[in-house]
Design a protein around this motif. Structure first.
Motif, PDB file in Angstrom:
ATOM      1  N   ARG B  11      55.234  39.445  42.507  1.00  0.00           N
ATOM      2  CA  ARG B  11      55.717  39.991  41.246  1.00  0.00           C
ATOM      3  C   ARG B  11      54.893  41.184  40.795  1.00  0.00           C
ATOM      4  O   ARG B  11      55.417  42.131  40.229  1.00  0.00           O
ATOM      5  CB  ARG B  11      55.636  38.921  40.177  1.00  0.00           C
ATOM      6  N   ALA B  12      53.578  41.106  41.029  1.00  0.00           N
ATOM      7  CA  ALA B  12      52.723  42.233  40.640  1.00  0.00           C
ATOM      8  C   ALA B  12      53.148  43.467  41.419  1.00  0.00           C
ATOM      9  O   ALA B  12      53.162  44.575  40.888  1.00  0.00           O
ATOM     10  CB  ALA B  12      51.261  41.905  40.923  1.00  0.00           C
ATOM     11  N   ARG B  13      53.526  43.267  42.682  1.00  0.00           N
ATOM     12  CA  ARG B  13      53.913  44.417  43.475  1.00  0.00           C
ATOM     13  C   ARG B  13      55.287  44.924  43.084  1.00  0.00           C
ATOM     14  O   ARG B  13      55.572  46.112  43.146  1.00  0.00           O
ATOM     15  CB  ARG B  13      53.942  44.034  44.957  1.00  0.00           C
ATOM     16  N   LEU B  14      56.158  44.017  42.726  1.00  0.00           N
ATOM     17  CA  LEU B  14      57.539  44.387  42.437  1.00  0.00           C
ATOM     18  C   LEU B  14      57.992  43.599  41.220  1.00  0.00           C
ATOM     19  O   LEU B  14      58.586  42.537  41.344  1.00  0.00           O
ATOM     20  CB  LEU B  14      58.407  44.031  43.660  1.00  0.00           C
ATOM     21  N   PRO B  15      57.697  44.113  40.029  1.00  0.00           N
ATOM     22  CA  PRO B  15      57.952  43.315  38.813  1.00  0.00           C
ATOM     23  C   PRO B  15      59.410  42.923  38.657  1.00  0.00           C
ATOM     24  O   PRO B  15      59.711  41.894  38.080  1.00  0.00           O
ATOM     25  CB  PRO B  15      57.511  44.242  37.684  1.00  0.00           C
ATOM     26  N   VAL B  19      64.020  36.147  41.615  1.00  0.00           N
ATOM     27  CA  VAL B  19      63.437  34.960  42.237  1.00  0.00           C
ATOM     28  C   VAL B  19      64.374  33.772  42.054  1.00  0.00           C
ATOM     29  O   VAL B  19      64.872  33.536  40.956  1.00  0.00           O
ATOM     30  CB  VAL B  19      62.069  34.630  41.592  1.00  0.00           C
TER      31      VAL B  19
END
Lengths: 1034, 458
Positions: B11-15, B19
């Motif tokens: 999620r940090a990489r691709l907010p 999911v």
């Protein structure tokens, strides 16, 4: 009903549960006190569940409001009714403390308070008891007599009149008196929602499933006395009883007298004489050439104040602990405000020579505020436990305990718990708390919520946010302070409940440091510092290698080579100044003497950075700006820091000298600066400071700037004395790095985990300083890294992932004359199991073992062989297994395996192996970057060492890359980060394009584009994934 | 993104990452359906997390050749939007390797060639645990062929086992055919199954009903032997053209009465299209629960009373005929607000977990709670004394006895209603009422409190 009147019956609420009954009470103690005062209660009784954790806060608030506070506790005896017990006098309070201590220790950490009815009844005479349920009433009445009560509450449950009547009849029959309470858990009805949420959190339910765990109505709040009188109109005695209890209880926490412990073995009353003798003896030792007159004057002055305030036993206690550490060979050093004291220096608590500093003893001890001084001492982090256990053993657990710490809800944890209770999905909660990057005190605003892809207007979300905001600051659980010891002359558990901490063999007080301070109770901070461990290990290594036996004080002062090294920002591993921010400051500040280091330590802090003091100081230091002072008086204060206030002490002195504050007021200002919790408080000093300065002829804008700068300290400012203590360690560690690089690197490796850099960088830095580094070897390494000759460092077996210390030590102990013949030999001699052997083989520890060494794969093959082992008869003979032919291991694979199992490789840098490709792709090396011109374009690639997102940098990411030639510092602006988020966060091998930014010798790359080249690493090893560890977001 | 990345990091990489939680049961159900379809090619089918296994002995000629069989399989799933990879080989292990790592979507390892065909495949094709794979990788043993020299050495199999343990060795030798690995068909997978195959395809509806009765008899005998009762049943007719027709139903209580089960299915048979005929029928007890043998009734036709057990078949029939949503019952739901303290739910459905332990309210509640509270006029003393008299449906009631107030505040997390004070009242005729006042006197609200009658006590 609208008119608030106290006419009619006097009423005191005596059943109040605050939020220190964790997840039960829905209001803070001070909220209850203020509300009770406003409603016109004649007193308030606070009785948390088996705890006094919130009582000091209530006491402080009650004193402020001028309301009588009854100190009590609610206990739930295993074989009797729940009881509210209120202390009538000091004896009763001591009894309650011991009751809680015993009950909590019996129940175990975090499991409440387990007491028996008999223990409660034993407190008769000095305690008022209110039974909450009508059981065992005869026993309660028999024990407490006139002090025995039965509580009745009007709950709006439908049958209250009948229930209270029944309660009254029971009371009459069993000879107790009826007392009205409202079983209060919130100061106002508006807290009902939060109260329900707390019930959900406590029972691990959501609001939709909690059912009857929730309250039917919001009646459990503080009510007007007339309203209570109306509800109990049929039972006026029950109302009158509250006032009767209030007047019967004549105890206040002010009666808790705290006495400093006597020095064990010393005669009582002789402390001052002992301290005086120690101080002068110490002074003679510190100054063999004769005590400088200024120091002598200072010592006499300090001793006078100490005598006046009776603090001598305290100094002696700290001295005793420090002496214990010295005798055990544990390095220690005082820090913080104690470094303002010449006496502390002379008796060996601190190490900063007062002649090198301008002392402000008032910062440490002041006659104006009758408050205990605060001495913090750092010890080696690996051996602090010895000191702690010494204190417990020496003073006894009933007299010494660690201060507690109240862990409170923060924005993220509050939102997580409330969100869960309101049934928000895990996704929504994660998205919301993900938006709270870093640990934040700030509330979450709508833009954050929208950024997380959620609708801030959704009703549940709205509720969750509102409730979470209220929940922030609520205590969650009791944990231990990092090292604050309270030592008393008498029994500590009659001053405050002493309970078990989560950690084995630790007992803690229920009060935190603010509570202790409010009651004037002394604490000694026994802190852990990794760098002290490292320095001691380096000293040991030097001595073992035939060098001199050094102590902190023996390190040659003001060595120019050390400063030369620091000016080059060559500071990996050096205490405090090894961070990237410090490193980029070193070449600009160019420290040349000890005091420069003091400034260096203090200046790279959020306080001075936010107060915008860094650039003015650097300009003045480099001569770009003339050093001027607004007045002669201020010149004295600010001359050391070129007219820019950098330290807390200076802020205090400005207030005294330029704004006419008294020293006590200045100290209040300092406190406001020190505790961010009272951040609002510092504003009140603003007007006073500015007006004071204007009245004394300073320009208004200068005055306001001064105040803003002082405000900058509000969050993180360093006192000069503290910076000086740290600067000393900076100097010592830098000296070690400069003069004994091999020993220093070994000591750093042996003290891991600590500091900013991973073993790979420490080793590489050592190599660059001419140290030969040898790999871990089954035949030559110990558990720790060792020195082989003056400039060769042998890595320790501790470097091998997955190998336990016991196994490594067994290997060392069983080592045969000619070395190990191979894994099977090691297994037989050292009784190692297959996991240990495989760990050794993976770490390539057999490649140079024995007579010819064993290639890594052969070693791995043999290490993994299972029983049957060779028969004892054939011990020592080579196994008769046919030799297995395994493929040779390519260099790339070797390096990858090294990184995977040693976290570093001495064979090659991965980028060396990829350089041909990178050259074709026209990429620069880090070494070339270091010579680039300002503004040049650059493309380079490297392993990601570190990603940081400092709170002060407003979303900018700092990335450090490493290749075979050195490191490169990248700056990724927020908009670039957003565009390349997955790359920045995911890549292990990063390629960047950007522009060189050069300032003096400090070079950064402003990144424009990023590419994830991690796939290249896989080409080194065929297809195996390799993880090159980076350290992120620390 | 890669498999195994923690969600928070992803999620940090691709907010904006979308999911969905993994639904293990749904995945398993899908695999089961695919396995049902695979019965068209082979009678012996097994399925696990990695895919389907078919015993293809002697069936390839039906499809022309082995490669034609594989092509048919891949095409069949491709039509349903699924990408399949298939391999046919001498051994199960080799076929698995070929399907996962083979050069094409349809791989045929010729008979007797397995050793040579497997050699270039990665060792991962041997169905090994991650730890074993890492071991092999570290030793530089990347392809299955790399293991041959070691396995062929004098110590051979024993040497290999000494280094890697039994599993690696077993997998290698299984793949090579040196160790047997039988295919265990999934037929035994459902708790219990009854099965009927027909030489001639069956089409007549009444014949289908007889088939169901026979299956039910068979299944119930198995259930009785296991002391189980079925809660969920699935009837599958395999049509000649390979399409399975599936009927599923649930029961409110564990049951093993053949006539009840047959009746429930027969009522639904009308909706089926047997096409060119049914060649195989199965009846599975997909979910079975313990059902102890019950004592037979002593009275031949006696009616000793009405029990829950008597009600169950009726509820089952009604629910299966009228639709499960239309037959309901009441359950407690813990809420202080009286009208929310009970819920109406489907009779067949399991009680939702949060209601399973729900209690009745602790205070007395009227036997009859009005659907909508009815407004009444009240004379009462301020602020919160019980009514002295009230008028309901234009009739005046004098209160003889009263109890209250019971204060119930609205559920703030839903729609915050006003605070209600409830009173239990008894009038002079002895009738008992449950009334409430909405709102408090002096609470600052614009309109004065109002009174309602909410229920009647017996």
């Amino acid at each position: 009903m609208t008119g608030r009147t106290t006419a009619g019956a006097a009423y005191a609420e005596l059943q109040v549960t605050t939020n220190f009954s964790f997840l039960r009470g829905a209001s803070h103690p001070h909220e209850f006190v203020a509300t009770a005062k406003a409603l016109g209660h004649c007193a308030i009784g606070i009785a948390d569940h088996g705890s006094f954790a919130g009582i000091v806060r209530a006491h402080v608030a009650a004193k402020e409001a001028g309301l009588k506070l009854l100190t009590g506790v609610r206990v739930d005896p295993t074989n009797g009714p729940p009881l509210l017990l209120y202390a009538k006098d000091r004896t009763g309070y001591a009894g309650l403390c011991r009751l809680i201590s015993a009950g909590r220790r019996r129940a175990g950490h975090g499991n409440g308070c387990q007491v028996s009815l008999a223990e409660c009844l034993a407190l008769k005479g000095s305690v008022v008891a209110i039974a909450l349920d009508p059981i065992e009433l005869d026993a309660v009445a028999a024990a407490f007599g006139r002090d025995a009560y039965l509580a009745a509450t009007f709950r709006y449950a439908g049958d209250d009149a009948a229930a209270i009547s029944a309660q009254a009849n029971l009371a009459r029959r069993h000879k107790l008196r009826l007392v009205a309470t409202n079983d209060v858990q919130a100061h106002a009805p508006e807290r009902r929602a939060l109260h329900d949420v707390l019930a959900c959190i406590r029972n691990l339910q959501t609001i939709d499933t909690a059912g009857y765990l929730l309250a039917a109505n919001a009646e459990r709040h503080l009510k007007l006395p007339v309203e209570m009188a109306r509800l109990f109109a049929a039972w006026p005695d029950a109302i009158a009883a509250t006032a009767a209890i209030a007047s019967a209880c004549d105890f206040s926490l002010d009666q808790v007298r705290y006495d400093y412990p006597d020095l064990p073995g010393a005669e009582p009353g002789s402390a001052q004489a002992t301290l005086t003798r120690l101080a002068w003896d110490g002074a003679k030792e510190r100054y063999p050439a004769g005590i400088p007159p200024s120091v002598a004057t200072q010592i006499s002055y300090e001793l006078e104040i100490v005598a006046e305030l009776g603090y001598a036993p305290y100094f002696l206690t700290v001295h005793d602990i420090v002496m214990f550490a010295r005798n055990r060979g544990i390095l220690c050093q005082g820090r913080g405000s104690a470094a303002n004291s010449a006496v502390c220096y002379c008796i060996g608590i601190t190490a900063v020579d007062p002649t090198r500093m301008d002392l402000l003893f008032e910062r440490f001890v002041s006659a104006a505020r009758n408050e205990p001084p605060d001495i913090d001492v750092d010890f080696e982090h690996e051996r602090r436990e010895e000191v702690i256990q010494y204190i417990y053993a020496h003073y006894g657990r009933e007299r010494a305990g660690l201060a507690g710490a109240i862990a409170a809800y923060r924005a993220r944890s509050a939102l997580r718990d409330v969100g869960k209770a309101l049934g928000l999905t895990a996704d929504a909660i994660a998205a919301l708390s993900g938006s709270v990057w870093g640990r934040s005190e700030a509330a979450i605003d709508d833009t954050h919520i929208k950024a997380a892809g959620l609708d801030p207007e959704a009703p549940r979300l709205r509720l969750a946010l509102t409730l979470a905001r209220t929940l922030v600051g609520f205590p969650r659980h009791l944990s231990q302070h990092s090292g604050g010891f309270v030592i008393a002359r008498g029994r500590l558990d009659e001053i405050c409940p002493v309970v078990d901490a989560a950690m084995e063999a630790r007992t803690i007080l229920e009060w935190d440091k603010d509570d202790l301070e409010a009651l004037g109770i002394l604490k000694i901070d026994v802190l852990a510092l990794g760098m002290l461990t490292c320095i001691r290990k380096a000293f040991d290594l030097i001595a073992d290698a035939g060098g001199p036996r050094l102590e902190l004080a023996d390190v040659p002062a003001e060595d120019p080579a050390v400063y030369d090294m620091l000016c080059r920002a060559d500071s990996i591993g050096v205490f405090q100044v090894e961070s990237r921010a410090q490193m980029s400051m070193l070449p600009r500040l160019k420290p040349r003497c000890f005091y420069d280091l003091v400034i260096q330590v203090a200046i790279v802090r959020p306080g001075p950075i936010q107060g915008d003091m860094v650039h003015p100081y650097l300009r003045r230091r480099s001569g770009q700006e003339t050093v001027s002072f607004p007045s002669q008086a201020l010149e004295q204060v600010l001359s050391k820091t070129l007219g820019v206030p950098l330290f807390q002490e200076q802020a205090m002195k400005i207030a005294i000298v330029a704004a006419g504050f008294t020293p006590a007021e200045a100290d209040a200002l300092r406190r406001a600066m020190a505790t961010f919790k009272r951040a609002g408080l510092i504003g009140g000093f603003g007007a006073k400071l500015v007006e004071g300065m204007v009245a004394r002829g300073y320009a208004r804008d200068f005055a306001e700037r001064c105040f803003r700068q002082i405000e900058g300290f509000g969050t993180y400012g360093f006192p000069e004395s503290h910076a000086a203590s740290f600067a000393l360690l900076v100097y010592v560690s830098a000296w070690l790095k400069c003069r004994h690089p091999a020993a220093f690197a070994a000591a750093l490796l042996n003290s891991q985990p600590m500091g900013f850099y991973a073993p790979a960088q420490i080793v590489r830095d050592a190599q660059e300083h001419g140290v030969r580094v040898a790999p871990p070897c089954a035949d030559r390494s110990l558990w720790d890294a060792t020195l082989e000759g003056a400039d060769t460092l042998r890595l320790g077996l501790r470097q091998i992932k997955g190998l336990g210390q016991a196994a490594a030590e067994a290997l060392v102990a069983a080592r045969p004359e000619g070395g190990y013949a191979g894994p099977a030999d090691a297994a037989r001699r050292a009784k190692l199991d297959r996991d240990d052997l495989e760990a050794l083989a993976r770490g390539d520890a057999f490649s140079a073992a024995g007579t010819s060494g064993l290639p890594r794969r052969q070693a791995l093959w043999q290490a993994g062989l299972r029983a049957p082992r060779p028969l004892p008869l054939f011990d020592g003979l080579p196994s008769n297994d046919a030799p297995i032919i395994l493929p040779e291991m390519a260099l790339g694979e070797q390096v990858a395996e090294d990184y995977a199992h040693l976290r570093l490789s001495l064979k090659a840098h991965p980028l060396t192996l990829l350089r041909t490709y990178l050259l074709i792709a026209k990429m620069q090396t880090c070494a070339q970057l270091a010579c680039s011109k300002n503004g040049a374009r650059t493309t380079l690639a490297g392993l990601v060492l570190l990603r940081q997102r400092p709170g002060t940098a407003k979303g900018t990411i700092f990335v450090t890359l490493e290749d075979e030639t050195g490191i490169a510092n990248l700056i990724v602006w927020p908009h670039v980060f957003e565009a390349y988020r997955p790359v920045v966060l995911g890549a292990r091998l990063l390629q960047v394009e950007g522009q060189v930014q050069r300032e003096a010798s400090v070079v950064h790359v402003i990144v424009r584009k990023l590419f994830d080249r991690s796939a290249l690493l896989a080409t080194l090893v065929g297809s195996a994934p390799v993880h090159y560890p980076s350290r992120d977001f620390r | 993104m890669r498999i195994g990345l923690p969600l928070a990091e992803a999620r940090a990489r691709l907010p904006e990452l979308a999911v969905w939680p993994q639904r293990v049961e749904a995945d398993a159900a899908l695999r089961r359906r695919l396995a049902d379809q695979a019965l068209r090619w082979s009678p012996s089918v097994a399925c696990d997390e990695d895919g389907l296994r078919l015993d293809a002995s002697g069936i390839a000629h039906l499809f022309g050749s082995e490669s034609a069989l594989l092509a048919d399989i891949v095409r069949h799933f491709w039509r349903q939007g699924l990408t399949a990879r298939a391999c046919i080989a001498d051994t199960l292990g080799a076929a698995w390797a070929g399907a996962q790592f083979g050069p094409t979507a349809c791989t045929v390892f010729a008979p007797g060639q397995t050793r040579a065909d497997l050699a270039p495949l990665p060792v991962a094709a041997l169905r090994l645990a991650a730890e074993d794979l890492a071991q092999l990788q570290r030793l530089g043993l990347r392809r299955i062929g790399d293991l041959y020299p070691i396995a062929d050495a004098a110590s051979g199999r024993a040497g290999l086992a000494r280094r890697f343990g039994p599993v690696v060795t077993q997998r290698l030798f299984q793949a090579l055919g040196a160790e047997a690995e039988p295919l265990v068909p999934d037929a035994a997978a459902p708790a219990l199954r009854a099965r009927l195959a027909f030489a001639e395809p069956v089409t007549a509806p009444d014949a289908l009903a007889r088939i169901v009765a026979k299956l039910a008899d068979d299944l119930c005998a198995q259930l009785a032997a296991a002391q189980l009762g079925a809660r969920r049943l699935a009837l599958v007719f395999h049509r000649v053209d390979g399409l399975p027709l599936r009927l599923a139903l649930g029961t409110s209580r564990p049951t093993r009465a053949p006539s009840d089960i047959a009746r429930l299915f027969v009522e639904k048979l009308g909706s089926l299209d047997p096409g060119f005929g049914i060649e195989l029928a199965t009846l599975d007890a997909e979910l079975a629960q313990s059902l102890m043998p019950s004592q037979r009734d002593m009275l031949p036709d006696g009616d000793p009373g009405f029990t829950a057990a008597d009600l169950a078949p009726l509820v089952d029939r009604l629910a299966n005929r009228l639709g499960p949503a239309n037959i309901g019952r009441l359950a407690h739901a813990e809420s202080h607000v009286p009208e929310r303290a009970q819920v109406f739910m489907a009779a067949l459905g399991a009680v939702p977990r949060h209601l399973r332990t729900a209690q009745a309210p602790s205070q007395p509640r009227p036997l009859r709670l009005l659907g909508y509270p009815e407004s009444i006029d009240v004379t009462a003393e301020l602020p919160d004394a019980p009514p002295l008299l009230f008028r309901w449906r234009s009739q005046l009631h004098h209160v003889a006895a009263a109890n209250g107030p019971e204060r119930i505040a609205g559920e703030w997390w839903l729609k915050a209603g006003d605070i209600r004070d409830y009173y239990r009242l008894e009038d002079r005729q002895g009738r008992r009422f449950w009334v409430y006042r909405e709102g408090l006197w002096g609470d600052g609200a614009a309109r004065p409190p109002r009174w309602f009658l909410h229920g009647l006590f017996a």
